[in-house]
Design a protein around this motif. Sequence first.
Motif, short mmCIF file in Angstrom:
data_model
loop_
_atom_site.label_atom_id
_atom_site.label_comp_id
_atom_site.label_asym_id
_atom_site.label_seq_id
_atom_site.Cartn_x
_atom_site.Cartn_y
_atom_site.Cartn_z
N ALA A 1 42.61 48.47 41.84
CA ALA A 1 41.72 48.17 42.82
C ALA A 1 42.47 47.69 43.55
N SER A 2 41.00 46.90 45.03
CA SER A 2 42.04 46.43 46.13
C SER A 2 41.77 44.92 45.73
N GLU A 3 42.61 44.08 46.67
CA GLU A 3 42.52 42.69 46.97
C GLU A 3 41.26 42.39 46.76
N ASP A 4 39.89 42.87 47.11
CA ASP A 4 38.87 42.05 47.29
C ASP A 4 37.68 42.35 46.32
N VAL A 5 38.13 43.13 45.11
CA VAL A 5 37.63 43.18 44.25
C VAL A 5 38.36 43.57 42.31
N ALA A 6 39.85 42.52 43.16
CA ALA A 6 40.48 43.53 41.88
C ALA A 6 39.97 41.60 40.27
N GLU A 7 39.56 40.62 40.92
CA GLU A 7 39.66 39.61 40.34
C GLU A 7 38.28 39.40 39.31
N ASP A 8 37.31 41.12 39.68
CA ASP A 8 36.16 41.20 39.45
C ASP A 8 36.27 42.01 37.64
N PHE A 9 37.30 41.92 37.68
CA PHE A 9 37.49 42.95 35.60
C PHE A 9 38.20 41.92 34.84
N PRO A 10 37.43 42.08 33.41
CA PRO A 10 37.44 41.65 32.31
C PRO A 10 39.22 40.75 32.25
N GLN A 11 40.40 41.67 33.01
CA GLN A 11 41.51 41.31 32.65
C GLN A 11 41.96 40.61 33.79
N LYS A 12 43.33 40.19 33.66
CA LYS A 12 43.38 39.66 35.17
C LYS A 12 44.45 40.71 35.38
#
Lengths: 381, 159, 385
Positions: free
Chosen positions: C207-218
């Motif tokens: 995932a790109s930086e823009d969306v990487a933190e939108d996922f359930p796992q870190k």
Amino acid sequence: MEPVAIVGVGMTEMRRERKADGYADLVYEATRKALDDAGMEIGEVDNVVTVSNDFFDGRTISSMAVQDACGSYDKNVSTVEGDGTFGAAYGLMRILSGSFGTTLVCVHHKGSESRMPLITNAMFDPIYERFLGIEAITSSALQARAYMDKYGITEEQCALVSVKNHRNAFKNPFAQLPLELTVEEVMASPYIADPIKLLDCCPISDGASAVILASEERARKLDVKPVWVKGVAYCSDAYHLGDRDLSDVRALEEAARKAYAMAGIGDPARKVDLVELYDAFTYMELMWLEGLGFCARGEGGKLAASGDTAADGRLPVNASGGCLSGNPVLVAGLNRIIECALQVRGDAGERQVDGVKTAVAHGINGPCGQSHCVWVLGGEK
Amino acid sequence: MAMAEEKKLLITLESGEAEQPFRWSAGIYGSRFLTELRDNKRFVGIRCPKCGKVYVPPRRVCGPCFVELSELVPVSDEGEIVTYTVVSFGFVDPATGKQKPVPYGYAVIKLDGADTYLLHYVDETDPAKIRVGARVKAVFEEERTGSMLDIKHFELLER
Amino acid sequence: MTKQRSSRPDVNGKELINEAVRMALDDAGMTRKDIDAVVIGNMDHFEGINYVDTWSVDGSGALMKPIMKLTTGGTTGSTIAMAAYYHVASGLFDRVLAIGWEKNSESDTTGAIITAFDPFWDRPIFAGAVAGLALEATQYMHLTGATEEDAAYVAVRERKHALNNPYAHLHMNLTIEDVMKSPYLSWPVKMGDMCPRTDGACALVFASEDVAEDFPQKPAWFLGVANRHLWAYTSDPYVNQAIENGWWFPAMEWSAKELYDKVGITDPLEQIDVAELYLPYSFAGLRYMESLGFCGRGEGPALVRSGAFDMGGKCPVNPSGGVMSSNAIGATGLIRVAECVWQIQGRAGDRQVPEVKVALATGFGGCFWSDIMLLGADKPEKVRG
Ligand SMILES: [Zn+2]
């Protein structure tokens, strides 16, 4: 998308058999030409993407043979297995990532060394389809029939493509098969797989080609006329022929839609000056013109008959002679990009079309154009 | 369905004896190398004009220098072992479709006058009797066809 | 990641791929719709399928999406990981699915590997990966005085680690004696020194930086990548680099140097917390530690035997059991990355290494080719691709 340019191109002559040349020899020739074209030394190439196919080469890890010849020594390098347009797309991404200022993309193919039907038969599912003996020509015949029946396309309309592209090839010194034909001669050629006749088919070819892509910063440092990448997109349809409407070009439409959007092109029929597309068979030129948005679905036959796609027409298509006049598989796609780049630069020699500002190149992967890649190139950033 | 029952139902499809035949090009210098082997039982290499390295078998491009090579030079049919093994596992040779007879000795060999190495058989199957640096000499087949197998094997000159 | 097994006759290739894809999507809380592009790789002649990109769309989920195939031999899995990285880094795609797979049970592995080499010069003589690696082992022992027992230590360590990994193909509790007593395949390489052949698939979502933190796992962050695919002929890599110009294993040493310089690694043993390395046989676990800069030339055996790379050691190597415990070739390099991700996320179960901040993943194959990647728990200022 950050600006990226094509700054160097190199093609070998396409021939039925280049017996004196192995894969490495062909790749070295194309790479050398691309470097010379760009006025670059190999040391200025930041990374390399090679393109080859293990089946066509009869060699697992087919990229191994060309590692010396592509100049990848002490460089980051990778290998795409598929059409050259896809390999070039990966080369582009590696520049866009910011990691590299230049990418060399090279591709090779020797159709003379294998038995083509056995290789393309291996595209098909080993359990459900392969035993039928189905391969590139027979599967394309199914597609041609589905397409022609649905829209009332005639074999004569397809034959016009053969006449036009083989004639265009006379002006292209790299082409393998310049022919002066009439529609009657094409129609009289023997059926290979109804409705496809001998003169509807591309030949088997040997060849290689190479392209050098560069970031704007690096392109500006070179003494070349950069050809800018305005848009690139690719898309795959379903695999099993029974899962697809073979007369449908939705995957190409999707790829074209995205590529045009990137390039800011609303109406391709008005904005595009020249097209180089993957015409492995004559009917494909008609279908792909529809998918690329140059006419409505089912109108490809009429477009061919209108004369607009001639080298001196409103929208020249395959002014180089296309794949029908030389088809080293995989290489053929990159050659479409190279031809567009040469046209945009005004360096296409005798086959130059006047005033090409925007050109579209197209390549395919898989049976019956399952997966399409569309490039939009332009002279202005 | 029980796992064992299900397993019995699984079908695999044999591809059979079908194969895809190929006709590869050796290129100009490769052809010269094989012709010399076949006709004269001699080895030729090719010298890089830039770094001076002699490639055996000859190739068209020096990877590190990225220049084209053209100067063919004779090299010896004698040389030394760079590294070796004794192959003792059975496998099907894709060239013949038959089981390759094992064991056989097998080495990377530096011919005198060459800077790159050849892969070939050695006439010894006891690894304790081969060593890195051992001298070897090519032994040729009586009937030669223009292939690497025109060399029967390399004979160990010291045991 | 599918469980790695010797043979999976219960699924065809596309179904095997789909197992891994569904696991990856579930883990990321995504559906097929959310995928922007797919990259896939394997080695064609292991299954005899041409154009795997188009053949696989039912399994990969790439229907009406961009899909690209890459293949580079043993490095295929790591090549896929790098390709997915560049896809995302290009800014063209936010969520890219990377798939590596192989059904090695469907063909003769040695035969297919032999055909990787030049038909004129190499193929008539070459005896596949085992013999090619045996030539490396002989040369390494000659240059350093390393022993077969040193290598056996690695073979035992990797298999012991695999006991903690439910995904591993081989679960064997071996002793050095067991390895030493196993039959020679190609002297000095014995059965116990070699990897198995495996059926398996692995899929990761990049995932790109823009969306990487939108996922359930870190997220686990890419810190940098590098590679070299030197050489074109089988006998090229055995050039005695120590004598020639100071390099032993240029592909690996140059790519490691490039990556460490870019990321700022000066002491790998201190700065890297865990490594998942493509070690296809035991001797690699000695020599490659030197080439990856964990110690000086010839010092591999002593450092390995000190336990530095065991679980609980300074930098555990292959907590998963590595390639010597599972080798579905096209998946193998990507599995190394997946294991690093789990280690960074703290989700590696019984094989978890405590507090992993920096993890190293490698791929190996072809003509002694080398791919190398560093992943980290903390987002870097800039990825060094
Ligand atoms: Zn040189």
